[in-house]
Design a protein around this motif. Structure first.
Motif, PDB file in Angstrom:
ATOM      1  N   ARG A  28     -11.469 -11.453  -3.900  1.00  0.00           N
ATOM      2  CA  ARG A  28     -10.582 -10.763  -4.846  1.00  0.00           C
ATOM      3  C   ARG A  28      -9.762 -11.787  -5.602  1.00  0.00           C
ATOM      4  O   ARG A  28      -9.379 -12.823  -5.040  1.00  0.00           O
ATOM      5  CB  ARG A  28      -9.648  -9.816  -4.072  1.00  0.00           C
ATOM      6  CG  ARG A  28      -8.627  -9.083  -4.917  1.00  0.00           C
ATOM      7  CD  ARG A  28      -7.984  -7.964  -4.118  1.00  0.00           C
ATOM      8  NE  ARG A  28      -7.499  -8.447  -2.834  1.00  0.00           N
ATOM      9  CZ  ARG A  28      -6.214  -8.512  -2.481  1.00  0.00           C
ATOM     10  NH1 ARG A  28      -5.281  -8.082  -3.296  1.00  0.00           N
ATOM     11  NH2 ARG A  28      -5.870  -8.980  -1.304  1.00  0.00           N
ATOM     12  N   TYR A  80      -6.356 -11.677  -8.241  1.00  0.00           N
ATOM     13  CA  TYR A  80      -5.362 -10.889  -8.990  1.00  0.00           C
ATOM     14  C   TYR A  80      -4.327 -11.828  -9.563  1.00  0.00           C
ATOM     15  O   TYR A  80      -4.251 -13.001  -9.153  1.00  0.00           O
ATOM     16  CB  TYR A  80      -4.729  -9.786  -8.131  1.00  0.00           C
ATOM     17  CG  TYR A  80      -3.858 -10.229  -6.986  1.00  0.00           C
ATOM     18  CD1 TYR A  80      -4.379 -10.467  -5.725  1.00  0.00           C
ATOM     19  CD2 TYR A  80      -2.477 -10.378  -7.153  1.00  0.00           C
ATOM     20  CE1 TYR A  80      -3.567 -10.837  -4.675  1.00  0.00           C
ATOM     21  CE2 TYR A  80      -1.657 -10.744  -6.095  1.00  0.00           C
ATOM     22  CZ  TYR A  80      -2.208 -10.979  -4.864  1.00  0.00           C
ATOM     23  OH  TYR A  80      -1.403 -11.358  -3.816  1.00  0.00           O
ATOM     24  N   ILE A  98      -0.223 -12.109 -11.377  1.00  0.00           N
ATOM     25  CA  ILE A  98       1.095 -11.530 -11.630  1.00  0.00           C
ATOM     26  C   ILE A  98       1.619 -12.202 -12.904  1.00  0.00           C
ATOM     27  O   ILE A  98       1.600 -13.436 -13.004  1.00  0.00           O
ATOM     28  CB  ILE A  98       2.022 -11.804 -10.429  1.00  0.00           C
ATOM     29  CG1 ILE A  98       1.448 -11.145  -9.174  1.00  0.00           C
ATOM     30  CG2 ILE A  98       3.438 -11.306 -10.704  1.00  0.00           C
ATOM     31  CD1 ILE A  98       2.116 -11.592  -7.885  1.00  0.00           C
ATOM     32  N   ARG A 117       8.894 -11.852  -6.596  1.00  0.00           N
ATOM     33  CA  ARG A 117       7.682 -11.172  -6.124  1.00  0.00           C
ATOM     34  C   ARG A 117       7.412 -11.606  -4.685  1.00  0.00           C
ATOM     35  O   ARG A 117       8.162 -12.371  -4.104  1.00  0.00           O
ATOM     36  CB  ARG A 117       6.486 -11.513  -7.028  1.00  0.00           C
ATOM     37  CG  ARG A 117       6.658 -11.189  -8.490  1.00  0.00           C
ATOM     38  CD  ARG A 117       6.745  -9.709  -8.763  1.00  0.00           C
ATOM     39  NE  ARG A 117       5.668  -8.938  -8.209  1.00  0.00           N
ATOM     40  CZ  ARG A 117       5.026  -7.959  -8.836  1.00  0.00           C
ATOM     41  NH1 ARG A 117       5.357  -7.661 -10.078  1.00  0.00           N
ATOM     42  NH2 ARG A 117       4.084  -7.255  -8.222  1.00  0.00           N
ATOM     43  N   GLY A 118       6.301 -11.128  -4.173  1.00  0.00           N
ATOM     44  CA  GLY A 118       5.964 -11.477  -2.792  1.00  0.00           C
ATOM     45  C   GLY A 118       6.787 -10.623  -1.845  1.00  0.00           C
ATOM     46  O   GLY A 118       6.676  -9.405  -1.847  1.00  0.00           O
ATOM     47  N   HIS A 162       6.514 -10.568   1.437  1.00  0.00           N
ATOM     48  CA  HIS A 162       5.636  -9.995   2.445  1.00  0.00           C
ATOM     49  C   HIS A 162       4.866 -11.103   3.167  1.00  0.00           C
ATOM     50  O   HIS A 162       4.856 -12.255   2.731  1.00  0.00           O
ATOM     51  CB  HIS A 162       4.670  -8.972   1.823  1.00  0.00           C
ATOM     52  CG  HIS A 162       3.703  -9.527   0.836  1.00  0.00           C
ATOM     53  ND1 HIS A 162       3.806  -9.313  -0.515  1.00  0.00           N
ATOM     54  CD2 HIS A 162       2.609 -10.301   1.006  1.00  0.00           C
ATOM     55  CE1 HIS A 162       2.814  -9.926  -1.133  1.00  0.00           C
ATOM     56  NE2 HIS A 162       2.076 -10.538  -0.230  1.00  0.00           N
ATOM     57  N   TYR A 196      -8.119  -5.684  -1.292  1.00  0.00           N
ATOM     58  CA  TYR A 196      -6.767  -5.179  -1.063  1.00  0.00           C
ATOM     59  C   TYR A 196      -6.769  -4.175   0.094  1.00  0.00           C
ATOM     60  O   TYR A 196      -7.578  -3.254   0.124  1.00  0.00           O
ATOM     61  CB  TYR A 196      -6.246  -4.506  -2.343  1.00  0.00           C
ATOM     62  CG  TYR A 196      -4.950  -3.789  -2.147  1.00  0.00           C
ATOM     63  CD1 TYR A 196      -3.772  -4.501  -1.957  1.00  0.00           C
ATOM     64  CD2 TYR A 196      -4.901  -2.401  -2.113  1.00  0.00           C
ATOM     65  CE1 TYR A 196      -2.570  -3.846  -1.760  1.00  0.00           C
ATOM     66  CE2 TYR A 196      -3.710  -1.735  -1.922  1.00  0.00           C
ATOM     67  CZ  TYR A 196      -2.550  -2.470  -1.739  1.00  0.00           C
ATOM     68  OH  TYR A 196      -1.378  -1.817  -1.543  1.00  0.00           O
ATOM     69  N   TYR A 237      -0.619  -5.814   5.386  1.00  0.00           N
ATOM     70  CA  TYR A 237       0.688  -6.328   4.951  1.00  0.00           C
ATOM     71  C   TYR A 237       1.766  -6.162   6.004  1.00  0.00           C
ATOM     72  O   TYR A 237       1.831  -5.142   6.683  1.00  0.00           O
ATOM     73  CB  TYR A 237       1.173  -5.549   3.717  1.00  0.00           C
ATOM     74  CG  TYR A 237       0.573  -5.989   2.398  1.00  0.00           C
ATOM     75  CD1 TYR A 237       1.346  -6.684   1.471  1.00  0.00           C
ATOM     76  CD2 TYR A 237      -0.726  -5.668   2.060  1.00  0.00           C
ATOM     77  CE1 TYR A 237       0.809  -7.064   0.252  1.00  0.00           C
ATOM     78  CE2 TYR A 237      -1.267  -6.040   0.839  1.00  0.00           C
ATOM     79  CZ  TYR A 237      -0.487  -6.740  -0.065  1.00  0.00           C
ATOM     80  OH  TYR A 237      -1.011  -7.104  -1.273  1.00  0.00           O
ATOM     81  N   ARG A 295       5.612  -5.835   5.297  1.00  0.00           N
ATOM     82  CA  ARG A 295       6.568  -5.772   4.185  1.00  0.00           C
ATOM     83  C   ARG A 295       8.012  -5.758   4.690  1.00  0.00           C
ATOM     84  O   ARG A 295       8.943  -5.680   3.899  1.00  0.00           O
ATOM     85  CB  ARG A 295       6.284  -4.550   3.316  1.00  0.00           C
ATOM     86  CG  ARG A 295       4.947  -4.661   2.576  1.00  0.00           C
ATOM     87  CD  ARG A 295       4.907  -3.762   1.381  1.00  0.00           C
ATOM     88  NE  ARG A 295       3.611  -3.781   0.701  1.00  0.00           N
ATOM     89  CZ  ARG A 295       3.325  -4.559  -0.330  1.00  0.00           C
ATOM     90  NH1 ARG A 295       4.218  -5.408  -0.785  1.00  0.00           N
ATOM     91  NH2 ARG A 295       2.132  -4.502  -0.899  1.00  0.00           N
TER      92      ARG A 295
HETATM   93  P1  TYD Z   1       2.941  -6.059  -4.408  1.00  0.00           P
HETATM   94  O1  TYD Z   1       2.308  -6.414  -3.102  1.00  0.00           O
HETATM   95  O2  TYD Z   1       4.304  -5.452  -4.378  1.00  0.00           O
HETATM   96  O3  TYD Z   1       2.975  -7.330  -5.363  1.00  0.00           O
HETATM   97  P2  TYD Z   1       3.601  -8.763  -4.999  1.00  0.00           P
HETATM   98  O4  TYD Z   1       3.803  -8.798  -3.552  1.00  0.00           O
HETATM   99  O5  TYD Z   1       2.592  -9.736  -5.363  1.00  0.00           O
HETATM  100  O6  TYD Z   1       4.873  -8.902  -5.749  1.00  0.00           O
HETATM  101  O7  TYD Z   1       1.926  -5.093  -5.174  1.00  0.00           O
HETATM  102  C1  TYD Z   1       2.364  -4.256  -6.218  1.00  0.00           C
HETATM  103  C2  TYD Z   1       1.489  -3.021  -6.225  1.00  0.00           C
HETATM  104  O8  TYD Z   1       0.152  -3.348  -6.552  1.00  0.00           O
HETATM  105  C3  TYD Z   1       1.464  -2.307  -4.882  1.00  0.00           C
HETATM  106  O9  TYD Z   1       1.519  -0.921  -5.147  1.00  0.00           O
HETATM  107  C4  TYD Z   1       0.101  -2.644  -4.322  1.00  0.00           C
HETATM  108  C5  TYD Z   1      -0.734  -2.841  -5.564  1.00  0.00           C
HETATM  109  N1  TYD Z   1      -1.843  -3.801  -5.406  1.00  0.00           N
HETATM  110  C6  TYD Z   1      -3.144  -3.347  -5.525  1.00  0.00           C
HETATM  111  O10 TYD Z   1      -3.419  -2.152  -5.734  1.00  0.00           O
HETATM  112  N2  TYD Z   1      -4.167  -4.253  -5.405  1.00  0.00           N
HETATM  113  C7  TYD Z   1      -3.918  -5.563  -5.173  1.00  0.00           C
HETATM  114  O11 TYD Z   1      -4.890  -6.373  -5.065  1.00  0.00           O
HETATM  115  C8  TYD Z   1      -2.556  -6.010  -5.019  1.00  0.00           C
HETATM  116  C9  TYD Z   1      -2.246  -7.448  -4.726  1.00  0.00           C
HETATM  117  C10 TYD Z   1      -1.561  -5.089  -5.147  1.00  0.00           C
END
Ligand code: TYD
Length: 140
Positions: free
Chosen positions: A36, A38, A40, A49-50, A52, A117, A122, A124
């Motif tokens: 995967r 992704y 930000i 962010r993060g 977690h 995902y 996680y 959190r």
């Molecule tokens: P989140 O984990 O809060 O982002 P970060 O920790 O990087 O700041 O994720 C934000 C939202 O996106 C949350 O509802 C989960 C969703 N998400 C997915 O659907 N797929 C993914 O691959 C990721 C990383 C997050």
């Protein structure tokens, strides 16, 4: 896991008058197969962010544009890394809490991940993360 196991990885950079090129090969430049990707982006200056940790997921974070700061915590030690180059990644093994702060204007954090995902992977809540680390230690 320890924050010392979070490694900065330098990827190949092919420099050219027309611009630079970096490539990343799954399983070669990074210690897992990528399942995967992704990213930000458009992060407001005030936002973090993060916040977690992951039970099993392995990741590489890359500042593909701009810069940001990654605060790492293994429930015992902390470490801070500033990412600011698109040819440098930060490898995060499982069970590392991360907070990402100080996004510069236009910063993009690209993440290469070892799995799809899965919210169940996680942590959190920091207290629960810490407790899980403690109970892992008890099993040693
Ligand atoms: P989140 O984990 O809060 O982002 P970060 O920790 O990087 O700041 O994720 C934000 C939202 O996106 C949350 O509802 C989960 C969703 N998400 C997915 O659907 N797929 C993914 O691959 C990721 C990383 C997050």
């Amino acid at each position: 896991m320890s924050v010392q196991q979070c490694e900065l990885v330098e990827f190949p950079k092919i420099e050219d008058q027309r611009g630079n090129l970096t490539f990343i090969e799954s399983g070669r430049h990074i210690p897992f197969e990528i399942r995967r990707v992704y990213y930000i982006y458009d992060v407001p200056g005030w936002a973090n962010r993060g916040a977690h940790g992951h039970a099993a997921l392995r990741q590489i974070l890359i500042a593909i544009n701009g810069s940001f700061t990654v605060h790492l915590d293994d429930a015992r030690d902390q470490r801070v890394e500033h990412l600011c180059a698109p040819n440098v990644g930060l490898y995060l093994p499982p069970m590392i809490w991360r907070d990402i702060t100080d996004f510069s204007e236009g910063a993009v954090c690209m993440v290469l991940a070892s799995d799809f995902y899965d919210e169940k992977d996680y942590f959190r809540n920091y207290a629960k993360f810490r407790k899980a680390v403690e109970s892992e230690k008890d099993q040693w």
